[in-house]
Enzyme design. Structure first.
Site, PDB file in Angstrom:
ATOM      1  N   HIS A 160     -10.893  -1.812   4.563  1.00  0.00           N
ATOM      2  CA  HIS A 160     -10.942  -1.130   6.528  1.00  0.00           C
ATOM      3  C   HIS A 160     -11.484  -0.213   6.207  1.00  0.00           C
ATOM      4  CE1 HIS A 160      -8.321   0.269   3.392  1.00  0.00           C
ATOM      5  NE2 HIS A 160      -7.443   1.684   4.431  1.00  0.00           N
ATOM      6  N   ASP A 161     -12.596   0.495   5.366  1.00  0.00           N
ATOM      7  CA  ASP A 161     -12.175   1.304   5.784  1.00  0.00           C
ATOM      8  C   ASP A 161     -14.060   2.151   5.901  1.00  0.00           C
ATOM      9  OD1 ASP A 161     -10.920   3.574   3.078  1.00  0.00           O
ATOM     10  OD2 ASP A 161     -10.408   3.427   5.631  1.00  0.00           O
ATOM     11  N   ASP A 180       0.661  -0.636   0.030  1.00  0.00           N
ATOM     12  CA  ASP A 180      -0.126  -0.074  -0.048  1.00  0.00           C
ATOM     13  C   ASP A 180       0.510   1.544   0.247  1.00  0.00           C
ATOM     14  OD1 ASP A 180      -3.013  -0.268   1.427  1.00  0.00           O
ATOM     15  OD2 ASP A 180      -2.141   1.788   0.234  1.00  0.00           O
ATOM     16  N   ASP A 239      -2.714   4.606  -2.527  1.00  0.00           N
ATOM     17  CA  ASP A 239      -4.158   5.217  -1.341  1.00  0.00           C
ATOM     18  C   ASP A 239      -5.053   6.617  -1.902  1.00  0.00           C
ATOM     19  OD1 ASP A 239      -5.409   5.270   1.054  1.00  0.00           O
ATOM     20  OD2 ASP A 239      -4.697   7.260   1.482  1.00  0.00           O
ATOM     21  N   GLU A 248      -6.861   3.773  -5.897  1.00  0.00           N
ATOM     22  CA  GLU A 248      -8.008   4.490  -4.677  1.00  0.00           C
ATOM     23  C   GLU A 248      -8.522   5.754  -5.542  1.00  0.00           C
ATOM     24  OE1 GLU A 248      -7.936   5.639  -0.866  1.00  0.00           O
ATOM     25  OE2 GLU A 248      -9.547   4.543  -0.390  1.00  0.00           O
TER      26      GLU A 248
HETATM   27  O1  TEU Z   1      -9.090   6.109   2.705  1.00  0.00           O
HETATM   28  C1  TEU Z   1     -10.164   7.793   2.171  1.00  0.00           C
HETATM   29  C2  TEU Z   1     -11.331   7.244   1.710  1.00  0.00           C
HETATM   30  O2  TEU Z   1     -11.967   7.879   0.342  1.00  0.00           O
HETATM   31  C3  TEU Z   1     -11.459   7.072   2.850  1.00  0.00           C
HETATM   32  O3  TEU Z   1     -11.171   6.949   3.870  1.00  0.00           O
HETATM   33  C4  TEU Z   1     -12.620   7.984   2.808  1.00  0.00           C
HETATM   34  O4  TEU Z   1     -12.178   9.295   2.780  1.00  0.00           O
HETATM   35  C5  TEU Z   1     -13.422   7.925   4.441  1.00  0.00           C
HETATM   36  O5  TEU Z   1     -13.099   6.584   5.114  1.00  0.00           O
HETATM   37  C6  TEU Z   1     -14.516   8.706   4.610  1.00  0.00           C
HETATM   38  O6  TEU Z   1     -16.026   8.505   3.958  1.00  0.00           O
HETATM   39  C7  TEU Z   1      -7.643   5.916   2.462  1.00  0.00           C
HETATM   40  C8  TEU Z   1      -7.463   4.996   3.499  1.00  0.00           C
HETATM   41  O7  TEU Z   1      -8.485   3.621   2.110  1.00  0.00           O
HETATM   42  C9  TEU Z   1      -8.367   5.387   4.400  1.00  0.00           C
HETATM   43  O8  TEU Z   1      -7.898   3.880   5.931  1.00  0.00           O
HETATM   44  C10 TEU Z   1      -6.978   6.129   4.734  1.00  0.00           C
HETATM   45  O9  TEU Z   1      -7.623   6.974   5.870  1.00  0.00           O
HETATM   46  C11 TEU Z   1      -7.336   7.567   3.429  1.00  0.00           C
HETATM   47  O10 TEU Z   1      -7.022   7.077   2.496  1.00  0.00           O
HETATM   48  C12 TEU Z   1      -6.599   8.384   4.543  1.00  0.00           C
HETATM   49  O11 TEU Z   1      -4.801   8.160   4.111  1.00  0.00           O
END
Ligand code: TEU
Ligand code: CA
Length: 543
Positions: A318-319, A95, A195, A244
């Site tokens: 994970h989000d 990542d 990311d 992403e």
């Molecule tokens: O995620 C970015 C992202 O789109 C999500 O975090 C979303 O913006 C957030 O959940 C609000 O809805 C990436 C990673 O996957 C995330 O874990 C990180 O927190 C983020 O970028 C910052 O690096």
């Protein structure tokens, strides 16, 4: 393309397997579970960040891009994991968090100390207290600029205040990041996940009076130029890469992932995971809009095919909350709905991603108190929602549905203490339902969700029509997702009842009733009409 017939498994190492009793998952933990992953049949492991980090955003605040945070282990542990995975025919996908670094990174520390070279690694603007350069809103709440009194400057952070956006306009920054890719490529990894990579090119720094500022930095003016340069100069063109893409567009995603563009192998877009966002707002609940969901699948599946792009296929990461809790059922139809949701995307055109525990039907956490939460975004929004006047109960209901922690509870390996994740105190609570939902139980059950995922992974390897076929999403009632695949004379017809109500198949599709169609996959016995609650019926026809 190799990645058309393979499935990627996403691991959040912090919650996957602890081996030294500190309550944190670690790299030796991943290595210890490689046979389980080999058995599942996956081709790649996407590992979320395990680099040195203050862990403000669980590692997406990177303080050193080419080292291992001691809490995850050592570089020798990484080398051992890479070797053992390779021995099982599994590639590692690392990542790369290149939109921003941690403010603990030495580059930012030097910038804070006044080093102008490193100040130009970030987006600093002169300013006065209380007057940020723009009114942009951080994705984690609050203004996206932080004032540094000693420098009389602001710096931009689209995410947490400890995640400072890198200045991609600066060739020295781009060269630093190419070196990071060269370092890991030399270590033998198979690919990279980038990311929020579509945020790296900022356009005009102006106030946004129509929104939160994202239109000034999303799919920005030089993003494709930067990606082409990054891939070409770091020599990763032949590797498997996924971007992403936050709040992106179909046209841009075709450009990001069409092989002729020499940018990325594929993209994650998130529009299909916002159909339960009221007014497009994550923290406002509404039931999922199934008509919108199907339209998005049609637009993105058929649109990307037409444009030569390639989708990552996913519900979970994970989000995101756990999909069986979000679109399926945790009760009577837990198993049926988890299987239907899996088949619905695994049989589409793209590369499927399985997020750790999704293959077991793991559910949302159902935390009862703010103290159980660990995610910076969730904690920030708890305070924001309470500040807007919502009661604690209503706020916890919203967090319960939307928090990223729903997918960060420890992997449920067995029914025993801490689900076999750790012998210590887990950094985040284990879901109590691990006594019923766990890998050990499902490995013994040929009707388990785990067994179903294994079939899906294998079907993609064995059937070119799944890996390479065309796709056409049929127009059907809102609760029925139906699509056809076709490749060199083989046709598939996939019917997914997205609800707990039986569905009568529309009259004009009577030939679906098995004239020449044979069932090759399903979550119920036989073929019956109407379609049963959360039924997936997968049919094949050889012409
Ligand atoms: O995620 C970015 C992202 O789109 C999500 O975090 C979303 O913006 C957030 O959940 C609000 O809805 C990436 C990673 O996957 C995330 O874990 C990180 O927190 C983020 O970028 C910052 O690096
Ligand atoms: Ca550990």
């Amino acid at each position: 393309m190799d990645f058309h017939a393979k499935t990627v498994y996403q691991i959040y190492p912090k919650s996957f397997q602890d081996t030294n009793g500190d309550g944190w998952g670690d790299l030796p933990g991943v290595t210890s579970r490689l046979d389980y992953l080999k058995n599942l049949g996956v081709g790649y492991l996407w590992l979320t960040p395990f680099y040195p980090s203050p862990q403000r955003d669980n590692g997406y605040d990177v303080a050193d891009y080419t080292a291992i945070d001691p809490r995850y282990g050592t570089m020798a542990d990484f080398d051992n994991l890479a070797r053992e995975a390779k021995a099982r025919g599994i590639g590692l996908m690392l990542d790369m968090v290149f939109n921003h670094s941690s403010t603990e990174h030495q580059w930012f520390q030097k910038a804070l100390a006044g080093d102008r070279k490193y100040q130009d690694y970030y987006i600093f603007r002169d300013g006065k207290p209380g007057e940020p350069p723009t009114n942009w809103v951080s994705k984690f709440g609050g203004n996206a600029w932080e004032y540094v009194p000693a420098l009389k400057k602001y710096y931009l952070h689209l995410f947490d205040v400890t995640q400072a956006d890198l200045n991609w306009e600066n060739p020295a920054v781009r060269e630093e990041l190419k070196n990071v890719l060269r370092f890991w490529k030399k270590k033998g990894v198979s690919g990279f996940r980038f990311d929020v990579v579509n945020l790296i090119s900022k356009g005009a720094f102006e106030n946004d009076n129509e929104g939160d500022g994202r239109r000034f930095y999303t799919d920005g003016p030089r993003v494709h130029e930067y990606l082409k340069e990054l891939v070409a100069d770091s020599g990763i063109g032949g590797m498997v890469t996924v971007g992403e893409m936050s709040s992106t567009s179909l046209d841009n995603c075709i450009r990001y992932s069409n092989p002729a563009e020499h940018e990325l192998s594929m993209i994650f877009s998130f529009h299909h995971l916002k159909v339960d966002y009221k007014d497009g707002q994550k923290w406002q609940l509404m039931p999922p809009d199934l008509r919108a969901l199907k339209k998005l699948f049609k637009d993105w599946q058929e649109g990307m095919t037409e444009g030569g792009g390639w989708n990552a296929l996913f519900w979970c990461n994970h989000d995101q909350p756990r999909i069986v809790s979000r679109l399926g059922d945790e009760g009577q139809y837990w198993k049926a709905s988890a299987k239907m949701l899996a088949a619905a995307i695994h049989l589409m055109r793209g590369t499927p991603y399985i997020y750790q525990g999704e293959e077991l039907g793991m559910t949302n956490a159902h935390f009862k108190s703010l103290e159980d939460y660990r995610d910076v975004e969730s904690i920030n929004y708890h305070h924001i929602l309470r500040g807007e006047g919502k009661s604690e109960e209503e706020t916890l209901e919203i967090l319960g549905a939307r928090s990223r922690d729903n997918s960060r509870t420890p992997m449920q390996w067995e029914a025993g203490k801490n689900a076999g994740f750790t012998t210590g105190t887990p950094w985040i609570a284990v879901n109590e339902n691990h006594t019923a939902i766990n890998a050990a139980a499902e490995e013994k059950d040929e009707d388990s969700i785990l067994a179903f995922y294994k079939k899906l992974v294998q079907l993609r390897k064995e059937n070119a029509v799944i890996a390479e076929g065309s796709i056409h999403i049929l127009s059907t009632p809102d609760s029925l997702l139906a699509y056809e695949r076709e490749y060199k004379g083989t046709r598939l017809l996939i019917l997914c009842n997205l609800t707990s109500e039986p569905i009568n198949l529309p009259e004009n599709h009577t030939d679906w009733q098995g004239q020449g169609w044979t069932k090759f996959l399903g979550n119920y016995e036989g073929i019956e009409a109407p379609l049963r609650p959360y039924e997936v019926l997968a049919l094949k026809k050889q012409s």
